[in-house]
Scaffold this motif. Structure first.
Motif, short mmCIF file in Angstrom:
data_model
loop_
_atom_site.label_atom_id
_atom_site.label_comp_id
_atom_site.label_asym_id
_atom_site.label_seq_id
_atom_site.Cartn_x
_atom_site.Cartn_y
_atom_site.Cartn_z
N PHE A 235 0.62 38.28 29.42
CA PHE A 235 0.08 38.39 28.07
C PHE A 235 0.15 39.86 27.69
N VAL A 236 0.87 40.15 26.60
CA VAL A 236 1.09 41.53 26.18
C VAL A 236 0.83 41.69 24.69
N ASP A 237 0.54 42.93 24.31
CA ASP A 237 0.53 43.29 22.90
C ASP A 237 1.98 43.47 22.47
N GLU A 238 2.41 42.77 21.44
CA GLU A 238 3.71 43.02 20.84
C GLU A 238 3.43 43.94 19.65
N ILE A 239 3.92 45.16 19.74
CA ILE A 239 3.58 46.21 18.78
C ILE A 239 4.81 46.56 17.95
N GLY B 180 9.72 50.40 12.68
CA GLY B 180 9.93 48.98 12.94
C GLY B 180 10.29 48.67 14.38
N ARG B 181 10.30 49.68 15.23
CA ARG B 181 10.61 49.49 16.65
C ARG B 181 9.57 48.57 17.28
N VAL B 182 10.02 47.59 18.06
CA VAL B 182 9.13 46.63 18.70
C VAL B 182 9.09 46.93 20.20
N THR C 226 6.00 59.16 22.30
CA THR C 226 5.92 59.48 20.87
C THR C 226 5.77 58.16 20.14
N TYR C 227 4.76 58.08 19.29
CA TYR C 227 4.48 56.87 18.53
C TYR C 227 4.13 57.27 17.10
N ALA C 228 4.83 56.67 16.15
CA ALA C 228 4.61 56.96 14.72
C ALA C 228 4.71 58.46 14.45
N GLY C 229 5.66 59.11 15.14
CA GLY C 229 5.90 60.53 14.92
C GLY C 229 4.94 61.47 15.61
N ARG D 252 -6.95 40.93 15.82
CA ARG D 252 -7.93 40.92 14.74
C ARG D 252 -8.07 42.26 14.02
N ASP D 253 -7.85 43.37 14.71
CA ASP D 253 -8.12 44.67 14.09
C ASP D 253 -6.89 45.56 13.93
N GLN D 254 -5.71 45.06 14.29
CA GLN D 254 -4.48 45.85 14.13
C GLN D 254 -3.37 44.93 13.62
N PRO D 255 -3.04 45.01 12.34
CA PRO D 255 -2.05 44.09 11.78
C PRO D 255 -0.64 44.24 12.35
N SER D 256 -0.33 45.37 12.98
CA SER D 256 1.00 45.57 13.55
C SER D 256 1.10 45.09 15.00
#
Length: 143
Positions: free
Chosen positions: A21-25, A31-33, A78-81, A109-113
């Protein structure tokens, strides 16, 4: 001034398939997944295992049982610059209610991405972070 973030990550395996079970970010702007075990930042005075129980309930409505710590990983990224540095304590965990594994995609629930998904252990198309996690999982399967 940037600081090192401490976080706890849960290695939760599907009771039938063994998938993780992982977070898909989805990274904002690019748009990198990528995938990362579910978990989150350790708050001051909180134990890492309590962090996992709190984060999985807050983000996905899941109740988990935290098992043994299987390792710690240092991650530079590096994430989101923005440059980041974190120390991740990695624990085995199980769903308290195995029926919760039936849902294949679970919105955070708290992070739409972010969406919780079950990932095959042989998945290579989407990167799995933090670096060194695959090695840690392989080592923990031996012991």
């Amino acid at each position: 001034m940037p600081s090192v973030r401490a976080l706890a990550l849960a290695v939760i395996r599907h009771p039938e398939t063994g998938h993780l079970f992982v977070d898909e970010i989805v990274e904002p702007g690019t748009g990198r997944v990528f995938h990362r075990p579910a978990g989150g930042g350790i708050e001051f005075g909180e134990t890492a295992s309590h962090t996992l129980v709190r984060e999985l309930e807050e983000e996905y409505g899941l109740v988990i049982v935290v098992g043994r710590q299987i390792g710690a990983l240092e991650n530079h990224f590096t994430y989101a610059g923005r440059v980041g540095h974190e120390i991740a304590l990695v624990f085995e965990a199980d769903l308290a209610c195995p029926a919760d594994s039936a849902e294949t995609r679970r919105p955070c629930r708290d992070q739409p991405s972010v969406t919780g998904v079950w990932r095959s252990s042989t998945e290579d198309a989407i990167p799995l972070y933090p670096d060194g996690l695959r090695h840690l999982l392989a080592e923990s399967a031996i012991t």
